[in-house]
Structure formats: C-alpha cells, structure tokens
Design an enzyme around this catalytic site. Sequence first.
Site, PDB file in Angstrom:
ATOM      1  N   ASP A 258      90.390  -7.242 -19.072  1.00  0.00           N
ATOM      2  CA  ASP A 258      89.814  -6.775 -17.812  1.00  0.00           C
ATOM      3  C   ASP A 258      90.191  -5.338 -17.479  1.00  0.00           C
ATOM      4  O   ASP A 258      89.748  -4.801 -16.467  1.00  0.00           O
ATOM      5  CB  ASP A 258      90.283  -7.679 -16.659  1.00  0.00           C
ATOM      6  CG  ASP A 258      89.983  -9.147 -16.928  1.00  0.00           C
ATOM      7  OD1 ASP A 258      88.867  -9.439 -17.364  1.00  0.00           O
ATOM      8  OD2 ASP A 258      90.882  -9.985 -16.710  1.00  0.00           O
TER       9      ASP A 258
ATOM     10  N   ASP B 187      93.235 -10.790 -14.670  1.00  0.00           N
ATOM     11  CA  ASP B 187      94.651 -10.907 -15.024  1.00  0.00           C
ATOM     12  C   ASP B 187      94.952 -10.502 -16.456  1.00  0.00           C
ATOM     13  O   ASP B 187      96.109 -10.377 -16.831  1.00  0.00           O
ATOM     14  CB  ASP B 187      95.121 -12.358 -14.820  1.00  0.00           C
ATOM     15  CG  ASP B 187      94.507 -13.300 -15.850  1.00  0.00           C
ATOM     16  OD1 ASP B 187      93.328 -13.112 -16.200  1.00  0.00           O
ATOM     17  OD2 ASP B 187      95.206 -14.219 -16.313  1.00  0.00           O
TER      18      ASP B 187
ATOM     19  N   ASP C 240      87.410 -12.516 -12.948  1.00  0.00           N
ATOM     20  CA  ASP C 240      87.595 -13.151 -14.252  1.00  0.00           C
ATOM     21  C   ASP C 240      87.753 -14.646 -13.974  1.00  0.00           C
ATOM     22  O   ASP C 240      88.049 -15.041 -12.848  1.00  0.00           O
ATOM     23  CB  ASP C 240      88.858 -12.570 -14.907  1.00  0.00           C
ATOM     24  CG  ASP C 240      89.118 -13.178 -16.269  1.00  0.00           C
ATOM     25  OD1 ASP C 240      88.145 -13.461 -16.987  1.00  0.00           O
ATOM     26  OD2 ASP C 240      90.293 -13.391 -16.602  1.00  0.00           O
TER      27      ASP C 240
END
Length: 1215
Positions: free
Chosen positions: A851, A847, A486
């Site tokens: 996700d 995080d 990410d």
Amino acid sequence: MEKTKRDDHQALLNEGEENELEVFGYHTQNLRRALSLVIAILTLGALQLMFYWRPEWWVWTTCIPCPLQEADTVLLRTTDEFRKYMRKKIFCLHLSTLKFPVSKDPGDPLVADRHSVINQAVTKPELKLRCIQVQKIRYVWDFLEKRFRKVGLLEDANSCFDIHHTFGSGLTSEEQEVRRLVCGPNAIEVEIQPIWKLLVKQVLNPFYVFQAFTLTLWLSQGYIEYSVAIIILTVISIVLSVYDLRQQSVKLHKLVEDHNKVQVTISVKDKGLQELESRLLVPGDILILPGKLSLPCDAVLVDGSCVVNEGMLTGESIPVTKTSLPQTENTMPWKSHSLEDYRKHVLFCGTEVIQVKPSGEGPVRAVVLQTGYNTAKGDLVRSILYPRPLNFKLYSDAFKFMVFLACIGVVGFFYGLGVYMYHEVPPRETVTMALILLSATVPPVLPAALTIGNVYAQKRLKKKKIFCISPQRINMCGQLNLVCFDKTGTLTEDGLDLWGTVPTAGNCFQAVHSFASGETVPWGPLCAAMTSCHSLILLDGTIQGDPLDLKMFEGTGWTMEACQVASCKFGASDSSTVIKPGPKASQSPVDTITILRQFPFSSGLQRMSVIAQLAGDLNLQVYMKGAPEMVARFCRPETVPKNFPQELRNYTVQGFRVIALAHKALKMEKLSDVARLEREQVELELAFLGLLIMENRLKKETKPVLRELSEARIRTVMITGDNLQTAITVAKNSEMIPMGSQVIIVEANEPGDLLPASVTWQLVGTQEPGPGKKETYIDVGNSSGGKGGYHFAMSGKSYQVLFQHFYSMLPKILVNGTIFARMSPGQKSSLVEEFQKLNYYVGMCGDGANDCGALKMAHAGISLSEQEASVASPFTSKTANIECVPHLIREGRAALVSSFGVFKYLSMYGIIQFIGTSLLYWQLQLFGNYQYLMQDVAITLMVSLTMSINHAYPKLAPYRPAGQLLSPQLLLSVFLNSCFTCIVQVCAFLSVKQQPWYCEVYKYSECFLVNQSNSSTNTSLEQSWTGNATLVPASVLSFESTTLWPIITFNCISAAFVFSKGKPFRKPIYTNYLFSLLLTSAAGLTIFILFSDFQDIYRGMEFIPTITSWRVSILVAAFVQFCVAFFVEDAILQNRELWLFIKKEFGFYSKSQYRILQRKLAVDSTWPPTNRTDYADIGKNGFYINRAYESPEEVPRGKLRLGGQASEQHFWTRL
C-alpha cells in the site's frame, strides 16, 4: 533555426518523473552584474532582497539566454501550475586531478559500462565534466543526448547479462576513483543548519520584512510600548520557529548519521577483497554480504539469497526474502525482465539484512545499484526535505485574500496622502502616516492563522495514537469525501485462522479436512506443500515471517531448524532450511524436507514457489502456492477439477481466504544446477493439489466505522490483492455495499488475434436460501441494473485493460466503483490518482508494503503500523484498526473550520481597525498607544491563540465544511460585517460631533476645558487634563477616539464570538474554557474602562471623560451590532438549507468532475450496463485506445501527473 536555438536553450530534467523540472541555460554578463550591484547598493539592499525572493529575476537581470551546452548558470522551473524557479551554478569536475593518468583518446572509454553516462559526459582532451546539483542529486551534461542526466546510479538499460558480466568480478581501482569523483560520496548527509543561517532565513521571510517596515513606522511615531510588545512577540515567534527547524534538522541528521559510517567489504577486480567505509562505495562495486548488516546503498543480488527487514521503508516488519538476479543472456533491461517483480532482487538502502544464504559457490554478493540520495532511503529523506506539492485551494485562496487586503491598504495609503497633503502637513509626516494606514489592513498574526488549528489538532491526534509527519495535510483531511481501504489486516483481522483443506485426487475434490477438531493435516503431497512452500525463516530460535505462512505452517505440526552437517547430505548448502515432523504432526514416511531454492511471493505475480528435496527421494519437488486462479493457470488442465470455479466460488462468497497449492517432480543431474534455474522453467506443467481455506474475520471496529462514514456521506472503496468474490463478500458483510444494492462485475479482456479488447458487465444477484448463509451467484438473465444503488467490482487485470483501451469509460466506472481486487501496488497508486482526477479528496488506509505507493499518493495516507512515524505515509496509527479514519476526518474538519474562523476574524480585525483609523485620519488623528496595545495584544493575539482549542464534534456531519476561502458565504460574511462596523463607526463618529458638550479638542483647548467642567461626572478631572490637549496634527486626545475605541473593541470581541463556529464540526464555544474566559474578561474590562471615572485609567488610555448617557449609547450601539452580526452569520450565512435552496433555484451545481458525471449518468437510460459485452473501437460508444499506456504493470508518470498542485509549504513562501 530559431526553433533549434530555443530547443538548445531548454531541456527537461527527470522527464516523466514526479520531480520533473524544466532547465534553461544562461550565460552571465559581467556588465549586467556590476550594474545590478550598483543598484543594490543604492537601494540599500532592497534589490538583492527581491532577487533572494525571486531567483529568476536575478538570472534575467544578470544573464543572457544561451544554449545549455554553453551555459554557466541554469534556471530550473517546476512543471506544476505554480512554476516555481530555482537558480543553480554549473560547476566542472576535472579528471586531471586523479592520481593516475587518464587517457585523452576520445575512443577510449573511461568506465567499462557501455551504458554509463560518464563516457558521454567527459570532454577530451580537457578531461572535465559539467555538473549541477539539484535537491541533493548530481547531474552531468550528456554531450550526445544534449541534456543533464543523473549520476550515482547504474543505468536501467543494463541487462541481466551486463550486470553479471560487466560488474560480476568487481571494478578496477582506477574505475572506482573515476566514479568516486563523478558520483560523489555514498552518503546521505543532512546538514545541521547553523542557528545564524536559520535566523537569517526567518528574518528575510517577506512577512518579517513587512513587519520590520511596519514597526519602524510605529516607532517613528513614538508608539514604543505597542512596538516593543510586537517585537517581543516577533522575537518569540522567530526563536520558536528556529528552534523547531533546528530540532527537525538534528533529528533527521541523527536518523541518517549511522548510514554513512558502515564498514563494508567489496571485491576489487584483480585485487580481491577490500574493506572500506561505506561512503567510498560507487555504483558497480561488488558488495560482500557476510551476515547481519544495515545496507548503506541500493544493491542488486547477483549471487546467493538473503532475508531482509524492510520495516524502515514500509512500516511492515515482516522478513522479506531476496533472490539473486537470473543470469540470462537476453539484451532486455534487467528491470523489464522481471517486470514489477524486480524488487525481489534489490536490497534497499536503510533496510536490515538479517540472514544470508550463500548459493554454495562463495559468499552472498550484490552489485551496488545506487548511492547517496539516489537510494530508496535517500529518496525518503529528500521527500522530507523537499515535500511533494499538494493541491489544496485553502492556501492559494488565503494568498489571494491577503493581496485583496493589501489592495485596501493601498487605497488607504492614497487616502492618507490626500488628507494630509490637503491640510498641508510636512511631506515626511504625510508619507509616514499614509504608510501606517497601508500597514493597518494586514494584521501581524495573520499568517499563523492557517496553521494554529493544525498544531492543536496534531496534539489531539497524538493522544489518540495517530502520528503525523506532514501537519499541513491535517486541514486536507477535513475535505476527504472518499476513503480507500486495504482488506487484509485493515478491514479484516491480520492473522488468518485455518478453516480446512480441500485436497484433490483423480481430478476431483475430496472430503474437506477441518481444523476445528485440532487435528493437523494428514501426510500427503498437500501436506508437503504446506510445510515447504513459504518464506518463513528461523531467527534466534523463533520462526518469523508472513502471518499467513506462519498459520499455514503451524497447521502441519512440523518444525523448522537450520541445516546441520548431518542434514546436508543431499547437497544442500549450510543456509538451506530444514523441515522435520513435530510431536503433533501426523505420521509421515518422510523425516526431513530440505528447501533448496525459493522464488518469493510477489503481489504482482500473485504466487510463490520453492524447490525442495524430500529425504529418500531421488527427484526434487517443486511446490507452488498462490491465488487459485493464478495457480490453476500453471497446472496441467487434466489435474484441475472440472468444478474448480464453482468450488472456489463456494468458499469465496462466504468470505473465506482461499489459497491453491500445486507441485511437480523435478529431475536434476546436479544439485548445483538448482541455483541456475529460471522461475519460468520451474513454474510450468504442475499438478493441482487442492485448496487451503482460511477464515478472514472482520475486525469488530470495521462495521461501525464504515457505517459512520456512510452516514457522513463519505464514499468507501476497497482496494485489495485478494480474490474478487472474497472482496465482494467482505464488502457486503461489512456493509460497505449496503443491503439491497446491486453489484456489477466488470471484466475486461486484452485484444486477441481477431477480437479487439472487450469489457463484459455481469450482474451479481443475491438470494437467501432459508436460514443459511447468503449465496452469491452470477445472474445471466435479462434483468437490468436499474437506477437503484449499484456498485462496480473489478480485478486489477480488468482495471489495466480499461485504463489501456477504455480510458474514456473509466471515470464513469470509478464514480460507482467500490471493489477493486487482485490489485498490484502500481495499480493501487494509479487508482488513487484517477480518483483524484475526478476531484475527490482521497484518503487511503492500509497496513502492508503493497500500500506504500497509494498511501503516499493519497491526500491523506494512514498507515496502520506500530512505528511512530512510518515514512510510508503522512499519518501513522498505532491502533491497528480503522477507527483512526473518522478520528482523523473529525480533527481535520475541526482544524479547517478553526483556520477559517481565525482567518475571518483577523481579516475583520484589520478592516475594523482600518475603518476606525481612516475616520480619525480625517481630522489628522490616531488612536493612542495603549488603545492599540489592548486591542492587538490583550484581545486579538489571545483570540488567535485560543480560538482553535475547540475539540472536534464527536459526530461526523453528513457534509463537509467549506474548502475554499473565496466562497460566497465567507466573502459575504466579511463584506456584511465590514458594512455593519462601518455603519456603526461612521454613525458614532458623526453623532459625537452633534453632542452639545462636543468640541474639537486639538483646535479649541479652552472650549474643551469649559465643556469638561460642565459635563464631566468627576469635576476634579478638570485640572488633571490641563495641558493634555496637544495642538499637534497627530493628536490622540479627542472625543472621536474616545467614542470609536470601545466600539471597535466590542466589534473585535463580538467578531471573535460570531466567527467561533461550534456545531456541526467543532464542540460548542462554551467548551473552550480558555477562549470563553478570555472573551468574557475582555468584554468586562472594556465595559469597566468605558464606565470608570478613574483619573489614571483615562490618562493612560488617553480618553476624555464623557457623560454616562453617551457611554450607555456606545454600549447599546455595540450590542445592537453584535445581535445583527450574530443573526446574519448564524441564521443566514451558516444556514445550509437556505444556501442549498438558493443554489437549486438559481441552478448552481458543483463543478467537481465526479458530480458532473453523477448528474449525467443519473439521466442516462443505458447506464449502468448489465449482461452485455462491449468492444474497444474508435467511434463506438466513445471508447478509444489510450496509446500513452506503456507498461503492463506500472502506469506512466507523465500520463498521470496530477494537475493543479500547490506547495505543501506555508503559503508565505510563495511571495
């Protein structure tokens, strides 16, 4: 007719879902059951044990196939490659047991919900339902659809109108009782397994049954000490396993225990409010949310809004605002109405309600959607109880190799039978000795070999603040060759810094307001939007919420407070948020802004908006913020500056995070109507206000880590929800895209009225205008992408179109796809799965809540969360940067190499001992009790426990360790070492017979004594050995066993040294102090025993003294074998360059899909395409329309199911 019967006999459970199962119907036959019982008694329970291991055999033996509608037993089979079976009994629920009369008229529905399966599952007039319970979920038989369906949830077919009107006033007490009986209690109950039950399960493990069989044989031959040692070790192993399982059970029980004891208030139809225990809740109940509450079920908000903390589910403790389900009158299913954004209306079980905001028409209310194990929390608990299958060849290869060793044992069994029958030994002893040889090839500690490395790796990871809830995945980390990251909060700093604002006026961008001077934003519509368009809340006097919102709000200098009575004169409810100018705010004619309604941010929608009222303004104001491209779409074209794309690109190419803001005035006759407004009514015809520019700095660890992964030849990919240009710039700045590499933007478009779906390839070039920053531009020239380094970049929209219309092209793009921007959570999961289909071992590091799906889907998901064991992913790092990724890969590689080393050693140990025992069998002999004891316990067991202690090598090698046990190197290693030990043992066995002092002890005891008096180095031993030369066929005492034992022992020690591989994946062997000390001590002790002339040692070890020169010969032979084995292993089998040369010469190439594609594309002159547009058309360029595509956001599970998945559980459970 036959086909109809077959169709009636089987069906699918959870079709298209991850836990899909095939169901087969069977009817029990009493005669078959009785016959099976008799056979089980006659075989002393052996048949029952086989049925316990193989439930399908039980069903096939005692039942006959029948239609599911008539079945009393069902056999369930997983749809993965292993086809694992489960047996379940069908049970009935009788509605006649309820305290009130139930109508037996088939026309009278039992429950008001017309979509409910309950109405279709009840047989009348019997009033009963047929049910099965599978992995904690209850299913009932639907007589109309002829399949089993879940209960304990509201059907997805319900529309928004159905939920509001069918359940809005609550259920009747009678319907509640019906649902309680059918759905079961709203409880996530994890039973603390009784110790006796855990003990029985462990003891009935095939390995321990085999071991019990082996120990019985040893005890029958009088090997008491050795057998007792193994029994003690086995008991310790079982006790530790039971203790570990018990502790896990207790921990999980404590985790969910409080969930079942929540007191809640519900609304009962015609009876008003009622307080009860949460375990009595049923789907359809109206739940009243009074304030702070731990949610005991999944529920959909129907009135008011609230703020919840979903940290338990996502690992992200940022307050999330939930809004009520709109009251539309269409018949579309409620989830489809909101698309992926339906989650904004759902309160998930296990999350904490931290603030409620009534709509002004009563309390905040929610309809119970799912109860018990059907809930989000229940699903997480089930994923721990029943782990998702994994595809890793190590465990299947280990199973195959053990079968091979067992086959060698079977050969030994027949060899033993032949030898002992030839010598006319009694049948009982013949069979016993043959069975002993059968058991010799599979060492008792072999199953632990594949997990011992994980135990040490897990402890080392914990020291680095990386926590693991799925230890089996550590080995898998050693095979990772692609890692997805990410961007925000992972590669870049979590907190954004304000850089400036770019307001608009008169369709033009104005001068930039910079925050560098410390001044707040001057008052205006843009400032008003920044103060009000956010999801921040005031909790215990502090402002909490998304870091981006928090930073934006701080830049205005305004403050937030709860709505007081004096402030609520505009008709706002008590729960409305009030914004006022702070001491640092610029002068403003407005002294109060009240936020009346929020439409929360969604990564799928890429925007959020609010309805607010400015003090003194008769009209309400709508403010929107979000992705610039998305916001511009909702604005009136004349308000968007003409140079908007260029201005946006100007900032995004510099790596800035850009947010756009817009507004419009909203006329409302009644303020109470605000709560009824649809998002679609509000978010249109807005005026563009300008851009908010935020700096998103790289974390200092990002660049070195990405460089380290690149040097290790591990691909890195960025999957982000941010702007494409920003993502490209961050990728270049972080060197994810190396200097000099070309970037090709892939832009795909949906089909229009006349044009089919298209995909355009645009080459992005870089130029450096002097010493300033790099400028990225779209090169529309005729340059070619060339065969140098190139990287594809695309948005989530383009990915979706490619998946739908250009699916055959997608793998070719993914092989070089590096940037995926504006990706929704569903698209992130889909992308990870597509990479897995290309045979990549995929890691995912993120995080945020967005996700979670990708973290679970990846082979190794790493959550950068502060929670020790976030259930969002198998691995959780408390250090919020990507340094954890190389740490995890290093430990994974070390654990994998350790597993292979221990496995090879134990396999070799079994073979070494098998060869030596087979040679002694030739003259009806065995090794002595203490001889076995030293080899098995003092050496082999200790080696198994300490070989894996080696730490990971600090530098990542540019290649991965072998991921398959059945690889040429490993098989050759075991084969050649087996040949070496066989040659040495056979030569020693034959050579000792040629010595002048040799005699066949068990045949000629007088000759033995004479030889002893002539050749012994200590003549006093003559008397001590009188009578020790036993004349029974199973004699231990012989020159052969005295010769072979030290050779075998030295073989075991040298094999442990040779197979304990150091560089490049583990630190050198000498750094493993315990292991080095053990090997040195074992070698020293063996030499001492070999050359000592102590009577007690010879008597205890059952040796015959030999001349010193022969002992030296034994030592030299063992040393020569060690040198040969070490040279072959290190210089040939572990010589990577040699193997690469052999592969190249003989044309062996990797069969991984991505490698095949890379080779094809390398010789394809038309690839990569640049500056052209292709159209979807059958037969053109191999493109075709993928008709399996169903949803604009979520990718269908059935389409994406990963083939070839193996159970994450220990491979022994497959026996």
